[in-house]
Write an enzyme that holds these catalytic residues in place. Structure first.
Site, PDB file in Angstrom:
ATOM      1  CG  HIS A 312      40.614 -14.720 -39.746  1.00  0.00           C
ATOM      2  ND1 HIS A 312      40.146 -13.490 -40.135  1.00  0.00           N
ATOM      3  CD2 HIS A 312      41.089 -15.327 -40.861  1.00  0.00           C
ATOM      4  CE1 HIS A 312      40.320 -13.375 -41.439  1.00  0.00           C
ATOM      5  NE2 HIS A 312      40.888 -14.468 -41.912  1.00  0.00           N
ATOM      6  CG  ASP A 370      44.842 -21.197 -44.063  1.00  0.00           C
ATOM      7  OD1 ASP A 370      44.559 -21.512 -45.222  1.00  0.00           O
ATOM      8  OD2 ASP A 370      45.147 -20.047 -43.714  1.00  0.00           O
TER       9      ASP A 370
HETATM   10  N1  CMC Z   1      47.326 -19.854 -31.044  1.00  0.00           N
HETATM   11  C1  CMC Z   1      47.498 -19.379 -29.802  1.00  0.00           C
HETATM   12  N2  CMC Z   1      47.273 -18.112 -29.437  1.00  0.00           N
HETATM   13  C2  CMC Z   1      46.849 -17.262 -30.386  1.00  0.00           C
HETATM   14  C3  CMC Z   1      46.650 -17.683 -31.716  1.00  0.00           C
HETATM   15  C4  CMC Z   1      46.899 -19.018 -32.031  1.00  0.00           C
HETATM   16  N3  CMC Z   1      46.722 -19.478 -33.287  1.00  0.00           N
HETATM   17  N4  CMC Z   1      46.229 -16.634 -32.464  1.00  0.00           N
HETATM   18  C5  CMC Z   1      46.173 -15.577 -31.633  1.00  0.00           C
HETATM   19  N5  CMC Z   1      46.545 -15.961 -30.377  1.00  0.00           N
HETATM   20  C6  CMC Z   1      46.582 -15.114 -29.197  1.00  0.00           C
HETATM   21  C7  CMC Z   1      47.794 -14.186 -29.226  1.00  0.00           C
HETATM   22  O1  CMC Z   1      48.878 -14.773 -28.565  1.00  0.00           O
HETATM   23  C8  CMC Z   1      47.275 -12.961 -28.533  1.00  0.00           C
HETATM   24  O2  CMC Z   1      47.296 -13.213 -27.148  1.00  0.00           O
HETATM   25  P1  CMC Z   1      47.587 -11.981 -26.123  1.00  0.00           P
HETATM   26  O3  CMC Z   1      46.424 -11.051 -26.292  1.00  0.00           O
HETATM   27  O4  CMC Z   1      47.639 -12.670 -24.796  1.00  0.00           O
HETATM   28  O5  CMC Z   1      48.875 -11.380 -26.564  1.00  0.00           O
HETATM   29  C9  CMC Z   1      45.793 -12.899 -28.936  1.00  0.00           C
HETATM   30  O6  CMC Z   1      45.430 -14.262 -29.253  1.00  0.00           O
HETATM   31  C10 CMC Z   1      45.534 -12.003 -30.156  1.00  0.00           C
HETATM   32  O7  CMC Z   1      46.445 -12.359 -31.191  1.00  0.00           O
HETATM   33  P2  CMC Z   1      46.955 -11.355 -32.324  1.00  0.00           P
HETATM   34  O8  CMC Z   1      48.162 -11.931 -32.970  1.00  0.00           O
HETATM   35  O9  CMC Z   1      47.062  -9.981 -31.729  1.00  0.00           O
HETATM   36  O10 CMC Z   1      45.727 -11.352 -33.317  1.00  0.00           O
HETATM   37  P3  CMC Z   1      45.743 -10.935 -34.832  1.00  0.00           P
HETATM   38  O11 CMC Z   1      44.356 -10.614 -35.191  1.00  0.00           O
HETATM   39  O12 CMC Z   1      46.787  -9.904 -35.118  1.00  0.00           O
HETATM   40  O13 CMC Z   1      46.240 -12.268 -35.568  1.00  0.00           O
HETATM   41  C11 CMC Z   1      46.367 -14.258 -36.806  1.00  0.00           C
HETATM   42  C12 CMC Z   1      45.470 -13.088 -36.366  1.00  0.00           C
HETATM   43  C13 CMC Z   1      45.619 -15.072 -37.878  1.00  0.00           C
HETATM   44  C14 CMC Z   1      47.660 -13.749 -37.459  1.00  0.00           C
HETATM   45  C15 CMC Z   1      46.676 -15.135 -35.572  1.00  0.00           C
HETATM   46  O14 CMC Z   1      45.481 -15.609 -34.984  1.00  0.00           O
HETATM   47  C16 CMC Z   1      47.604 -16.297 -35.906  1.00  0.00           C
HETATM   48  O15 CMC Z   1      48.828 -16.120 -35.909  1.00  0.00           O
HETATM   49  N6  CMC Z   1      47.042 -17.519 -36.208  1.00  0.00           N
HETATM   50  C17 CMC Z   1      47.831 -18.630 -36.653  1.00  0.00           C
HETATM   51  C18 CMC Z   1      48.184 -18.469 -38.131  1.00  0.00           C
HETATM   52  C19 CMC Z   1      47.018 -18.743 -39.058  1.00  0.00           C
HETATM   53  O16 CMC Z   1      46.260 -19.711 -38.886  1.00  0.00           O
HETATM   54  N7  CMC Z   1      46.853 -17.885 -40.080  1.00  0.00           N
HETATM   55  C20 CMC Z   1      45.797 -18.042 -41.084  1.00  0.00           C
HETATM   56  C21 CMC Z   1      44.825 -16.920 -41.070  1.00  0.00           C
HETATM   57  S1  CMC Z   1      43.428 -17.263 -42.137  1.00  0.00           S
HETATM   58  C22 CMC Z   1      44.039 -17.031 -43.730  1.00  0.00           C
HETATM   59  C23 CMC Z   1      43.505 -15.833 -44.452  1.00  0.00           C
HETATM   60  O17 CMC Z   1      42.298 -15.489 -44.312  1.00  0.00           O
HETATM   61  O18 CMC Z   1      44.298 -15.216 -45.191  1.00  0.00           O
END
Ligand code: CMC
Length: 435
Positions: A312, A370
């Site tokens: 998240h 989710d």
């Molecule tokens: N599985 C594997 N690796 C992950 C995941 C995951 N679900 N989420 C983040 N990472 C890794 C990512 O690859 C990155 O690694 P590195 O630093 O080596 O490049 C690191 O963790 C940071 O990720 P980010 O994408 O920069 O983090 P963010 O804060 O921009 O993204 C997120 C948050 C929710 C978009 C992401 O965790 C994700 O894509 N999760 C899966 C989709 C999901 O479950 N979304 C629902 C969010 S809750 C709903 C709401 O509140 O609206």
């Protein structure tokens, strides 16, 4: 309403070129302080750059507080666990809108007002027939909610507090009716009218699942699960869709148009669409023995697969909503006598393995809301296409509370971000024959 305002908390100094600038620092009641940069451009001729708003507060708000490191979510100061256990969605709606829990009389008046606004203008029903039967419920929701402004002219004057309140009540009251109608339309079934002696959530379940050919009895365990799901989704401070509602509203657009904008933003898979993606992933994994393969893929930097329902932007700890959601998943499966649901087994085992894995621990990746909501909603009988529509239903109260707060904020201005321009410098027009 108990409106607290940020207080001064010192200054931060910015050295830029050969000058230094003192910037006021503001403190709220909880969370990090904020450096007030409103005058920076005027004084120093420089912008701040923050696409995705990762370090930028766009407003002051009294409504919802998140501490992502500690996994805390508060609505008006009350923890989401307490509200999920002891409250009901309609009481949470009152709390979000008015700032405090209602007493008995206030609740009775609010309940009556919401109940008596649940019907939609009869002509709106014919509006539905303009959509294709296979239209996505979110496409219908965007269109129909936006169209409410064409039906309820007496509540679109945003400068009149009474009209704002009526529009808020109308939106909270009518959104379950509209979501249920979107579902019925896609199923080719007749619309079911609301029934005033039922509670908010019971009414929604009946409007969705009842058919005229037989009697429908609301199952209280399933209704409690649905109501809790609504509570958990009711608000989440300045997320993408809420910021969209505020931005749309900042121009003075009417509340129905603003909520339609929020619905459009919520539709995206990175926001409201994630529970559908998490369910699809659990189905793809299918059995517990295949989990290690997917964990391996999620950790592989050359594979863009992610564990859906994990991680998240704000929570760097267990999403507090996920705990309550997991409890509701168990309650629903127990009630329906589904003791061997393979997807629940996969989810529990996947969570157990990931929470012990160094990759997920070091990146602070925990289950989010989710992760369990998709399997729970499916067990309740909803098709995946309705998942985001249910999120929109629940979030409407958060959107409208945030919209009201924005309108009443004396510092409110039209939202107008600036940019770091990287295009062509000024150049002379070249006539077609010379190009
Ligand atoms: N599985 C594997 N690796 C992950 C995941 C995951 N679900 N989420 C983040 N990472 C890794 C990512 O690859 C990155 O690694 P590195 O630093 O080596 O490049 C690191 O963790 C940071 O990720 P980010 O994408 O920069 O983090 P963010 O804060 O921009 O993204 C997120 C948050 C929710 C978009 C992401 O965790 C994700 O894509 N999760 C899966 C989709 C999901 O479950 N979304 C629902 C969010 S809750 C709903 C709401 O509140 O609206």
């Amino acid at each position: 309403m108990n409106v607290r305002k940020a207080v001064p908390a010192g200054t931060a100094t910015l050295a830029y070129r050969d000058k230094s600038y003192d910037l006021p620092v503001l403190a709220g009641t909880e969370g990090p302080n904020a450096i007030d940069i409103r005058k920076l451009y005027g004084e120093a001729d420089v912008f701040t750059y923050d696409p995705g708003f990762t370090s930028t507060a766009s407003c002051e708000s009294d409504i919802t507080f998140i501490d992502g490191e500690r996994g805390i979510l508060l609505y008006r100061g009350y923890s989401i666990d307490d509200l999920a256990q002891h409250s009901c969605f309609l009481e949470v709606c009152y709390l979000l809108l008015y700032g405090n829990l209602p007493d008995k009389r206030q609740m009775a008046v609010f309940h009556r007002s919401i109940t008596h606004h649940t019907m939609v203008h009869e002509q709106l029903a014919s509006f539905f027939h303009g959509f294709r039967r296979d239209a996505h419920p979110m496409a219908i929701m965007c269109g129909v909610v936006g169209a409410l402004s064409a039906f309820y002219h007496d509540s679109t004057d945003i400068n009149d507090p009474k009209q704002r309140e009526i529009a808020s009540h109308r939106l909270i009251a009518k959104i379950p009716t509209i979501a249920a109608m979107a579902y019925k339309y896609s199923m080719g079934q007749p619309f079911v009218y609301p029934l005033n002696n039922l509670g908010y959530t019971e009414n929604f379940l009946r409007m969705t699942f009842a058919v005229p050919a037989e009697e429908y009895k609301v199952n209280p365990v399933l209704a409690k699960a649905m109501d809790t799901i609504f509570i958990l989704h009711a608000d989440h401070e300045q997320n993408a869709s809420t910021s969209t509602v505020r931005l749309a509203g900042s121009s003075g657009a009417n509340p129905f148009a603003c909520i339609a904008a929020g619905i459009a933003c919520l539709w995206g898979p990175a926001h409201g669409g994630a529970n559908e993606a998490a369910l699809k992933m659990l189905e793809e994994i299918g059995t517990v023995d295949r989990i290690p393969e997917y964990i391996k893929r999620a950790k592989d930097p050359n594979d863009n697969f992610r564990l859906m329902g994990f991680g998240h932007r704000v929570y760097k700890n267990y999403d507090p909503r996920a705990k309550a959601m997991q409890a509701q998943a168990h309650a629903v499966f127990d009630e329906l006598g589904i003791h061997d649901e393979p997807l629940l087994k996969v989810a529990l085992e996947l969570e157990r393995i990931a929470l012990q894995d160094e990759y997920f621990i070091s990146k602070k990746l925990y289950p989010n809301i989710d992760f369990y909501s998709g399997i729970t909603l499916r067990a309740l009988g909803f098709p995946t296409s309705m998942f985001t529509a249910l999120f929109a239903l629940a979030r409407t109260v958060g959107w409208i509370a945030q919209w009201q707060e924005m309108i009443e904020d004396p510092d409110q201005k039209i939202g107008r971000p600036r940019q770091l321009y990287t295009g062509q410098k000024r150049r002379a027009y070249v006539p077609m024959e010379d190009r």
